[in-house]
Design a protein around this motif. Structure first.
Motif, PDB file in Angstrom:
ATOM      1  N   MET A 173     120.827 -38.349 -26.313  1.00 34.60           N
ATOM      2  CA  MET A 173     122.278 -38.538 -26.372  1.00 34.60           C
ATOM      3  C   MET A 173     122.797 -38.965 -24.992  1.00 34.60           C
ATOM      4  N   THR A 174     123.556 -40.029 -24.941  1.00 37.30           N
ATOM      5  CA  THR A 174     124.095 -40.494 -23.657  1.00 37.30           C
ATOM      6  C   THR A 174     125.243 -39.575 -23.241  1.00 37.30           C
ATOM      7  N   ASP A 175     125.628 -39.702 -21.951  1.00 33.55           N
ATOM      8  CA  ASP A 175     126.724 -38.873 -21.434  1.00 33.55           C
ATOM      9  C   ASP A 175     128.016 -39.134 -22.196  1.00 33.55           C
ATOM     10  N   ASN A 176     128.224 -40.423 -22.536  1.00 35.91           N
ATOM     11  CA  ASN A 176     129.441 -40.801 -23.249  1.00 35.91           C
ATOM     12  C   ASN A 176     129.499 -40.141 -24.631  1.00 35.91           C
ATOM     13  N   ASN A 206     130.116 -36.427 -24.261  1.00 34.83           N
ATOM     14  CA  ASN A 206     131.533 -36.120 -24.010  1.00 34.83           C
ATOM     15  C   ASN A 206     132.354 -36.220 -25.289  1.00 34.83           C
ATOM     16  N   THR A 207     132.076 -37.271 -26.070  1.00 33.72           N
ATOM     17  CA  THR A 207     132.805 -37.455 -27.332  1.00 33.72           C
ATOM     18  C   THR A 207     132.542 -36.271 -28.259  1.00 33.72           C
ATOM     19  N   LEU A 208     131.268 -35.875 -28.341  1.00 35.50           N
ATOM     20  CA  LEU A 208     130.915 -34.752 -29.211  1.00 35.50           C
ATOM     21  C   LEU A 208     131.596 -33.466 -28.722  1.00 35.50           C
ATOM     22  N   ASN A 209     131.606 -33.258 -27.411  1.00 32.60           N
ATOM     23  CA  ASN A 209     132.287 -32.072 -26.865  1.00 32.60           C
ATOM     24  C   ASN A 209     133.757 -32.060 -27.269  1.00 32.60           C
ATOM     25  N   HIS A 210     134.375 -33.232 -27.198  1.00 36.84           N
ATOM     26  CA  HIS A 210     135.793 -33.358 -27.549  1.00 36.84           C
ATOM     27  C   HIS A 210     136.007 -33.029 -29.038  1.00 36.84           C
TER      28      HIS A 210
END
Lengths: 184, 84
Positions: free
Chosen positions: B1-4, B7-11
Motif C-alpha cells: 500500500m502506498t503512502d497516499n 492516508n486515504t484509508l486512514n481518513h
C-alpha cells in the motif's frame, strides 16, 4: 429506599457498582460487539442485552477480579452475537427484498459531493461488514475503543503480534474491496 | 500500500469510526433501561444458605393481602401484620 441483598450490598451500592462497571467497559464491549456483528444498531441492542445480564448477575460480577471482568463480559457478548447471527441467518432464508440501508447524512450542500460521500461511506461500511469477524473485531477495538495491539491482545487472549497481523490484514482487505469498487 | 492509499484509508476509517461511535446519549439510555427496567440483580447464594425468609415473607404478604381485602369489604381499619 435501600434494600439489603445477600452480598450485604444496599441497592444503592449495587447501582453504584453497576454504574462503575458500565462506565469502564461499555465502549470496549460495544466495539467488540461491532466486531462480532458488523452492524452498529445490532451492536447497541446486544450491548443492552449484555448489560441486562451483567445487572442480573451483579453479585457474581462483584466477586470477579477487576482485571478478569472484561473476559466475562466478552463471553456474554459473544454468545449473544452468535445467537443474533443464527437469527439473522434464519431471517435471510425467509425474507427477500430487504430494504436498503439508511442513507448517510452529508454535511455538504453539493448533491454530487453528497452522493459521492454517501457512496464512499456505504462502500467502507460494506467492506468492513464483509471482513471475517476475527479481523473486524481487532479493527473495531482499535478504532472505536482506541486500544493498542497490547491491550487488544490481552482482552482477546491472543499475542500482540497476531493483533498487528490481523489489523494489517483488515486494512489490506478493505483497501482491496474499495479498489475493486472503484474499478467497476 | 502506498503512502497516499494509506492516508486515504486512514481518513475513511476515521470517518467510519465517527459514524459508528456510540453516542453518549445512547449509552446513557441503555444504562437507564438496564437499571430502571424490570431486571432485578440476583442475590448471592448466601441468602438461601444463611436464612430462608420465604415462609415468613409469604405469610406477611398473605396476611396483609387478606387485611386489605377485609378493609375494602367491611371498611374496618385493621392493624398491619408484621413478622416478628
Amino acid at each position: 429506599m435501600n434494600h439489603e441483598n445477600g452480598a450485604g450490598l444496599t441497592s444503592a451500592a449495587v447501582t453504584a457498582l453497576f454504574n462503575a462497571v458500565y462506565d469502564e467497559h461499555y465502549r470496549v464491549v460495544y466495539a467488540y460487539l461491532i466486531g462480532q456483528s458488523g452492524d452498529s444498531e445490532i451492536a447497541a441492542d446486544l450491548l443492552q442485552e449484555t448489560f441486562v445480564r451483567v445487572w442480573q448477575r451483579i453479585a457474581e460480577v462483584a466477586e470477579i477480579p477487576m482485571d478478569r471482568r472484561r473476559f466475562y463480559f466478552f463471553a456474554i457478548a459473544r454468545n449473544l452475537a452468535i445467537d443474533e447471527r443464527r437469527r439473522q441467518a434464519v431471517r435471510q432464508r425467509h425474507l427477500s427484498g430487504a430494504p436498503l440501508p439508511e442513507s448517510v447524512p452529508s454535511s455538504t450542500g453539493d448533491p454530487s459531493q453528497a452522493l459521492m460521500t454517501q457512496e464512499t461511506a456505504t462502500a467502507v461500511d460494506n467492506a468492513i461488514e464483509q471482513l471475517p469477524p476475527d479481523l473486524r473485531t481487532v479493527l473495531s477495538l482499535h478504532l472505536l475503543a482506541e486500544m493498542n495491539s497490547q491491550e487488544i491482545g490481552k482482552a482477546l487472549e491472543i499475542p500482540a503480534s497476531t493483533v498487528r497481523y490481523r489489523l494489517s490484514r483488515a486494512r489490506a482487505c478493505i483497501a482491496q474491496k474499495l479498489g475493486k469498487g472503484n474499478d467497476q | 500500500m502506498t503512502d497516499n492509499m494509506d492516508n486515504t484509508l486512514n481518513h475513511l476509517l476515521k470517518d467510519w469510526t465517527e459514524r459508528h461511535t456510540l453516542s453518549v446519549s445512547r449509552a446513557e439510555a441503555i444504562r437507564l433501561t438496564v437499571t430502571a427496567g424490570s431486571a432485578v440483580p440476583s442475590p448471592l447464594p448466601s441468602v438461601a444458605v444463611s436464612i430462608n425468609p420465604l415462609p415468613l415473607i409469604w405469610w406477611q404478604d398473605f396476611s396483609n393481602t387478606l387485611r386489605g381485602v377485609l378493609h375494602q369489604t367491611v371498611c374496618f381499619p385493621l392493624p398491619p401484620v408484621t413478622v416478628p
